[in-house]
Scaffold this motif. Structure first.
Motif, PDB file in Angstrom:
ATOM      1  N   LYS A 129      51.753  37.780  58.863  1.00 48.53           N
ATOM      2  CA  LYS A 129      52.868  38.541  59.496  1.00 48.53           C
ATOM      3  C   LYS A 129      52.457  39.923  59.451  1.00 48.53           C
ATOM      4  O   LYS A 129      53.444  40.487  60.338  1.00 48.53           O
ATOM      5  CB  LYS A 129      54.096  37.993  58.730  1.00 48.53           C
ATOM      6  CG  LYS A 129      54.624  36.825  58.788  1.00 48.53           C
ATOM      7  CD  LYS A 129      56.001  36.403  58.221  1.00 48.53           C
ATOM      8  CE  LYS A 129      56.343  35.001  58.299  1.00 48.53           C
ATOM      9  NZ  LYS A 129      57.654  34.768  57.738  1.00 48.53           N
ATOM     10  N   GLU A 130      51.715  40.440  58.747  1.00 49.44           N
ATOM     11  CA  GLU A 130      51.403  41.752  58.851  1.00 49.44           C
ATOM     12  C   GLU A 130      50.390  42.259  59.927  1.00 49.44           C
ATOM     13  O   GLU A 130      50.059  43.440  59.554  1.00 49.44           O
ATOM     14  CB  GLU A 130      51.160  42.315  57.371  1.00 49.44           C
ATOM     15  CG  GLU A 130      51.990  42.217  56.332  1.00 49.44           C
ATOM     16  CD  GLU A 130      51.501  42.621  54.783  1.00 49.44           C
ATOM     17  OE1 GLU A 130      52.009  43.661  54.423  1.00 49.44           O
ATOM     18  OE2 GLU A 130      50.751  41.799  54.460  1.00 49.44           O
ATOM     19  N   VAL A 131      49.907  41.553  60.775  1.00 54.03           N
ATOM     20  CA  VAL A 131      48.960  41.937  61.684  1.00 54.03           C
ATOM     21  C   VAL A 131      49.447  41.290  62.864  1.00 54.03           C
ATOM     22  O   VAL A 131      50.001  40.362  63.125  1.00 54.03           O
ATOM     23  CB  VAL A 131      47.576  41.179  61.555  1.00 54.03           C
ATOM     24  CG1 VAL A 131      46.744  41.696  60.313  1.00 54.03           C
ATOM     25  CG2 VAL A 131      47.691  39.663  61.310  1.00 54.03           C
ATOM     26  N   ASN A 132      48.883  42.012  63.960  1.00 56.83           N
ATOM     27  CA  ASN A 132      49.443  41.709  65.324  1.00 56.83           C
ATOM     28  C   ASN A 132      48.474  40.931  66.113  1.00 56.83           C
ATOM     29  O   ASN A 132      48.966  40.036  66.873  1.00 56.83           O
ATOM     30  CB  ASN A 132      49.585  43.054  66.130  1.00 56.83           C
ATOM     31  CG  ASN A 132      51.032  43.992  65.881  1.00 56.83           C
ATOM     32  OD1 ASN A 132      51.857  43.517  65.263  1.00 56.83           O
ATOM     33  ND2 ASN A 132      50.511  45.181  65.751  1.00 56.83           N
ATOM     34  N   THR A 133      47.287  40.935  65.746  1.00 59.41           N
ATOM     35  CA  THR A 133      46.249  40.037  66.328  1.00 59.41           C
ATOM     36  C   THR A 133      46.538  38.609  66.188  1.00 59.41           C
ATOM     37  O   THR A 133      46.845  38.172  64.753  1.00 59.41           O
ATOM     38  CB  THR A 133      44.716  40.408  65.760  1.00 59.41           C
ATOM     39  OG1 THR A 133      44.653  41.798  65.946  1.00 59.41           O
ATOM     40  CG2 THR A 133      43.627  39.546  66.292  1.00 59.41           C
ATOM     41  N   LYS A 134      46.432  37.946  67.041  1.00 58.14           N
ATOM     42  CA  LYS A 134      46.562  36.349  66.691  1.00 58.14           C
ATOM     43  C   LYS A 134      45.614  35.895  65.815  1.00 58.14           C
ATOM     44  O   LYS A 134      44.663  36.119  66.133  1.00 58.14           O
ATOM     45  CB  LYS A 134      46.671  35.847  68.067  1.00 58.14           C
ATOM     46  CG  LYS A 134      46.744  34.109  68.029  1.00 58.14           C
ATOM     47  CD  LYS A 134      47.050  33.386  69.433  1.00 58.14           C
ATOM     48  CE  LYS A 134      46.829  31.967  69.134  1.00 58.14           C
ATOM     49  NZ  LYS A 134      48.040  31.297  68.442  1.00 58.14           N
ATOM     50  N   VAL A 135      46.157  35.196  64.786  1.00 60.68           N
ATOM     51  CA  VAL A 135      45.345  34.470  63.608  1.00 60.68           C
ATOM     52  C   VAL A 135      44.447  33.439  64.303  1.00 60.68           C
ATOM     53  O   VAL A 135      45.378  32.395  64.522  1.00 60.68           O
ATOM     54  CB  VAL A 135      45.838  34.408  62.401  1.00 60.68           C
ATOM     55  CG1 VAL A 135      44.863  33.852  61.424  1.00 60.68           C
ATOM     56  CG2 VAL A 135      46.485  35.694  61.756  1.00 60.68           C
ATOM     57  N   PRO A 136      43.238  33.421  64.680  1.00 65.74           N
ATOM     58  CA  PRO A 136      42.716  32.043  65.116  1.00 65.74           C
ATOM     59  C   PRO A 136      42.466  30.954  64.242  1.00 65.74           C
ATOM     60  O   PRO A 136      42.475  31.447  62.920  1.00 65.74           O
ATOM     61  CB  PRO A 136      41.372  32.411  65.674  1.00 65.74           C
ATOM     62  CG  PRO A 136      41.135  33.642  64.937  1.00 65.74           C
ATOM     63  CD  PRO A 136      42.321  34.299  64.570  1.00 65.74           C
ATOM     64  N   GLY A 218      36.653  39.253  65.030  1.00 62.31           N
ATOM     65  CA  GLY A 218      36.140  40.628  64.898  1.00 62.31           C
ATOM     66  C   GLY A 218      37.429  41.585  65.004  1.00 62.31           C
ATOM     67  O   GLY A 218      37.542  42.671  64.195  1.00 62.31           O
ATOM     68  N   ASN A 219      38.420  41.282  65.866  1.00 62.27           N
ATOM     69  CA  ASN A 219      39.372  42.068  65.997  1.00 62.27           C
ATOM     70  C   ASN A 219      40.284  42.014  65.029  1.00 62.27           C
ATOM     71  O   ASN A 219      40.938  43.021  64.616  1.00 62.27           O
ATOM     72  CB  ASN A 219      40.276  41.541  67.414  1.00 62.27           C
ATOM     73  CG  ASN A 219      39.608  42.219  68.626  1.00 62.27           C
ATOM     74  OD1 ASN A 219      38.748  43.229  68.832  1.00 62.27           O
ATOM     75  ND2 ASN A 219      39.830  41.306  69.654  1.00 62.27           N
ATOM     76  N   LEU A 220      40.466  40.637  64.242  1.00 62.25           N
ATOM     77  CA  LEU A 220      41.373  40.443  63.367  1.00 62.25           C
ATOM     78  C   LEU A 220      40.671  41.333  61.916  1.00 62.25           C
ATOM     79  O   LEU A 220      41.701  42.044  61.390  1.00 62.25           O
ATOM     80  CB  LEU A 220      41.399  39.106  62.911  1.00 62.25           C
ATOM     81  CG  LEU A 220      42.237  38.734  61.600  1.00 62.25           C
ATOM     82  CD1 LEU A 220      43.660  39.054  61.834  1.00 62.25           C
ATOM     83  CD2 LEU A 220      42.161  37.088  61.538  1.00 62.25           C
ATOM     84  N   VAL A 221      39.686  41.268  61.883  1.00 65.41           N
ATOM     85  CA  VAL A 221      38.921  41.997  60.724  1.00 65.41           C
ATOM     86  C   VAL A 221      39.322  43.468  60.951  1.00 65.41           C
ATOM     87  O   VAL A 221      39.472  44.299  59.779  1.00 65.41           O
ATOM     88  CB  VAL A 221      37.457  41.695  60.613  1.00 65.41           C
ATOM     89  CG1 VAL A 221      36.699  42.878  59.621  1.00 65.41           C
ATOM     90  CG2 VAL A 221      37.130  40.428  60.012  1.00 65.41           C
ATOM     91  N   LEU A 222      38.907  44.073  62.082  1.00 64.73           N
ATOM     92  CA  LEU A 222      39.327  45.297  62.463  1.00 64.73           C
ATOM     93  C   LEU A 222      40.664  45.726  62.295  1.00 64.73           C
ATOM     94  O   LEU A 222      40.997  46.815  61.270  1.00 64.73           O
ATOM     95  CB  LEU A 222      38.778  45.749  63.640  1.00 64.73           C
ATOM     96  CG  LEU A 222      38.585  47.427  63.873  1.00 64.73           C
ATOM     97  CD1 LEU A 222      37.635  47.839  62.790  1.00 64.73           C
ATOM     98  CD2 LEU A 222      38.077  47.526  65.504  1.00 64.73           C
ATOM     99  N   GLU A 223      41.510  45.105  62.644  1.00 67.17           N
ATOM    100  CA  GLU A 223      43.001  45.347  62.350  1.00 67.17           C
ATOM    101  C   GLU A 223      43.316  45.520  60.768  1.00 67.17           C
ATOM    102  O   GLU A 223      44.055  46.348  60.313  1.00 67.17           O
ATOM    103  CB  GLU A 223      43.901  44.406  63.175  1.00 67.17           C
ATOM    104  CG  GLU A 223      45.258  45.054  62.979  1.00 67.17           C
ATOM    105  CD  GLU A 223      46.256  44.012  63.604  1.00 67.17           C
ATOM    106  OE1 GLU A 223      47.456  44.241  63.283  1.00 67.17           O
ATOM    107  OE2 GLU A 223      45.871  42.894  64.513  1.00 67.17           O
ATOM    108  N   ILE A 224      42.901  44.446  60.039  1.00 69.63           N
ATOM    109  CA  ILE A 224      43.211  44.489  58.732  1.00 69.63           C
ATOM    110  C   ILE A 224      42.748  45.798  57.920  1.00 69.63           C
ATOM    111  O   ILE A 224      43.271  46.245  57.198  1.00 69.63           O
ATOM    112  CB  ILE A 224      42.694  43.201  58.024  1.00 69.63           C
ATOM    113  CG1 ILE A 224      43.525  41.854  58.639  1.00 69.63           C
ATOM    114  CG2 ILE A 224      42.968  43.064  56.469  1.00 69.63           C
ATOM    115  CD1 ILE A 224      42.794  40.649  58.142  1.00 69.63           C
ATOM    116  N   LEU A 225      41.548  45.905  58.479  1.00 72.62           N
ATOM    117  CA  LEU A 225      40.952  47.097  57.786  1.00 72.62           C
ATOM    118  C   LEU A 225      41.722  48.653  58.326  1.00 72.62           C
ATOM    119  O   LEU A 225      41.793  49.532  57.526  1.00 72.62           O
ATOM    120  CB  LEU A 225      39.610  47.505  57.948  1.00 72.62           C
ATOM    121  CG  LEU A 225      38.470  46.205  57.604  1.00 72.62           C
ATOM    122  CD1 LEU A 225      37.100  46.287  58.112  1.00 72.62           C
ATOM    123  CD2 LEU A 225      38.422  46.265  56.066  1.00 72.62           C
TER     124      LEU A 225
END
Length: 539
Positions: A129-136, A218-225
């Protein structure tokens, strides 16, 4: 453990832009593991320990000093952090971590060694819930790499975390775990400053090519970082030399016995394995108090911990040098060193029932005399020396077929343990290393074929064959090997294979190849259970 954890069968490695490097679709189907890998949370493990052993565990006290009891040299005395003193102690098991007070009390201060490759680990846990990128949806662990043009790379493992100790497994509020490695370089002070920057990790993973907008991982990793890089938990890669037995009544297990780099996430595994083997050896002691608990645990566990220390260092080097072509080859080829290492990692742990019921085999250095019942040990002779099969040469029998002399390349290192023995009754086989390296052979004297006599475990011996020697086996000598392993001070990758000169008959492996399972008579059905071998310079 499986009730509180999450099974992992799939490992995929990719670049930040989505390019797939390799995909281990199912480690069980690919015969790398017997069961899925397991990921569990420490808080769940601690809760299980607390609930199951409340009467055996005392909290909020720690050992400060372990020493001989001044009133009885066969007993121990313990001083606790609360200033309490416990006398008349029979046995101490130190499982108090890499900064072990038990180890320090006996061996002196031992700060975990920090050296090349200079790698730092980080980990981040956050809610979906803390990320905007859709979690695949993804299986297992996604390992994501970013390479640098100056050499080296950074990598991270992305996975869904097992449920917390205080809640269920709510798919709408899964937690994601990032576990990564970053090369530090030689300027450690500069790195300590850099990692304070909340965007340090985000820049490291996007320094060359921003991830493709089409790659969700890749987008999910970058947003979390980007969002959580400032809250990363950091740890350096440190280790201490392996040491299980520090006295007849003081045993170390877990990180206290030897800290390892966390590159492969095996610290907890090793601790659980240590505990199982230690418990089995205590059971063996109470069944037959002639055994030495500390020496048996050390003999069984030291090679395993040394192997995983070495693999963990090598795994860290992939980050330091960033050769992803080698990485792909090593993981995907059938004989790739990482596939072989994974197989040994997931199948080759010493079994507790073997530790309880079987004494390890003591290896010995082969000499002409002590090897005589099994064959001949031959070393260098001078040009012009006359043939003498009684002192320096080998007496061969190649009369029952066409001789075959060839180079035999074997992949390894091969774990030094014994289960199956083989014999050739029609030839005096000869074997020598071309690599000027020592190797080990397990042997048993020939047994009569007509009475179907089988070799026995109690009469099986293991010999170290020194460099610049070859062995001739008597016809019918039971044998296993050759085995070899890197020395404690040599991580060289060139020992992932060795070449041997082999002399036998052309059809030896077709018509003259008989094998026996030494554990069959003991009804041991686990196909990966083996009898460990003690190498004295390791234990």
């Amino acid at each position: 453990m499986r009730a509180i954890g999450r099974d992992v069968t799939n490992w995929t490695s990719r670049l930040m832009n989505g390019k797939i490097l390799f995909d281990l679709d199912d480690v069980v189907n690919e015969k790398l593991a017997q069961v899925p890998c397991l990921v569990a949370r420490w808080d769940r493990i601690h809760k299980c320990c607390e609930e199951g052993n409340e009467s055996f565990i005392t909290y909020n006290k720690s050992v400060e000093i372990v020493e001989k009891d001044p009133l009885n040299e066969n007993k121990l005395r313990i001083k606790l952090s609360t200033n309490e003193v416990l006398d008349d102690i029979d046995f101490v098991v130190g499982c108090d971590g890499r900064y072990s007070k038990v180890r320090e009390s006996v061996l002196g201060p031992s700060v975990p060694f920090y050296g090349p490759p200079y790698i730092a680990d980080f980990r981040i846990v956050c809610s979906t819930k803390e990320v905007n990128t859709k979690v695949p949806h993804f299986k297992g662990i996604q390992r994501v790499y970013q390479t640098f043009d100056h050499g080296g790379c950074v990598r991270v493992g992305l996975m869904r975390m097992p449920p917390k100790a205080n809640g269920g497994d709510d798919d709408d509020d899964d937690e994601l775990g990032l576990f990564g490695n970053v090369p530090m370089g030689d300027d450690h002070a500069s790195f300590e400053t850099q990692k304070q920057d909340p965007q340090f990790l985000a820049r490291a993973f996007s320094s060359l090519n921003a991830p493709s907008v089409n790659d969700q991982i890749g987008n999910l990793v970058l947003e979390i970082l980007q969002r959580h890089g400032a809250s990363a938990h950091w740890a350096r890669k440190q280790e201490t030399p392996t040491k299980y037995a520090i006295a007849n009544n003081i045993l170390l297990i877990g990180d206290a016995a030897g800290a390892i780099y966390p590159s492969l996430g095996q610290g907890a595994n090793l601790s659980l394995e240590d505990a199982c083997i230690a418990a089995a050896c205590f059971r063996a002691y109470f069944e037959n108090n002639n055994i030495n608990i500390t020496s048996r645990v050390s003999a069984i566990r030291t090679p395993r911990r040394n192997d995983i220390q070495r693999w963990s260092r090598q795994h860290a080097m992939h980050v330091a040098f960033g050769n992803l072509e080698n990485e792909i080859r090593d993981w995907t080829q059938d004989n790739g060193p990482w596939r072989r290492a994974l197989f040994q990692l997931w199948n080759g742990w010493p079994r507790a029932h073997i530790a309880q019921h079987f004494e390890p085999i003591q290896a010995q250095v082969a000499t002409r005399d002590n090897f005589a019942s099994f064959g001949d040990l031959v070393t260098i002779s001078q040009d012009g020396d006359l043939y003498n099969p009684n002192t320096i040469d080998a007496k061969l029998d190649l009369s029952k077929g066409e001789p075959r002399l060839y180079f035999m390349e074997l992949h390894g290192p091969r774990p030094l343990s014994v289960r199956w023995l083989t014999r050739h009754t029609q030839v005096t086989q000869c074997l020598a290393s071309l690599d000027n390296q020592p190797f080990w052979l397990a042997v048993h004297i020939p047994t009569p074929s007509e009475n179907d006599h089988k070799p026995t475990l109690t009469n099986t011996k293991v010999f170290l064959i020194p460099p610049r020697h070859f062995v001739k086996l008597h016809a019918g000598t039971w044998h296993a090997g050759p085995f070899w392993r890197p020395s404690k001070h040599n991580d060289s990758a060139d020992l992932d294979r060795m070449t041997f000169v082999n002399l036998e008959l052309a059809d030896t492996n077709v018509v003259d190849h008989f094998s026996v399972d030494l554990l069959e008579e003991y009804n041991v059905h686990d196909p990966h259970a083996t009898i460990p071998v003690v190498i004295h310079d390791e234990s």
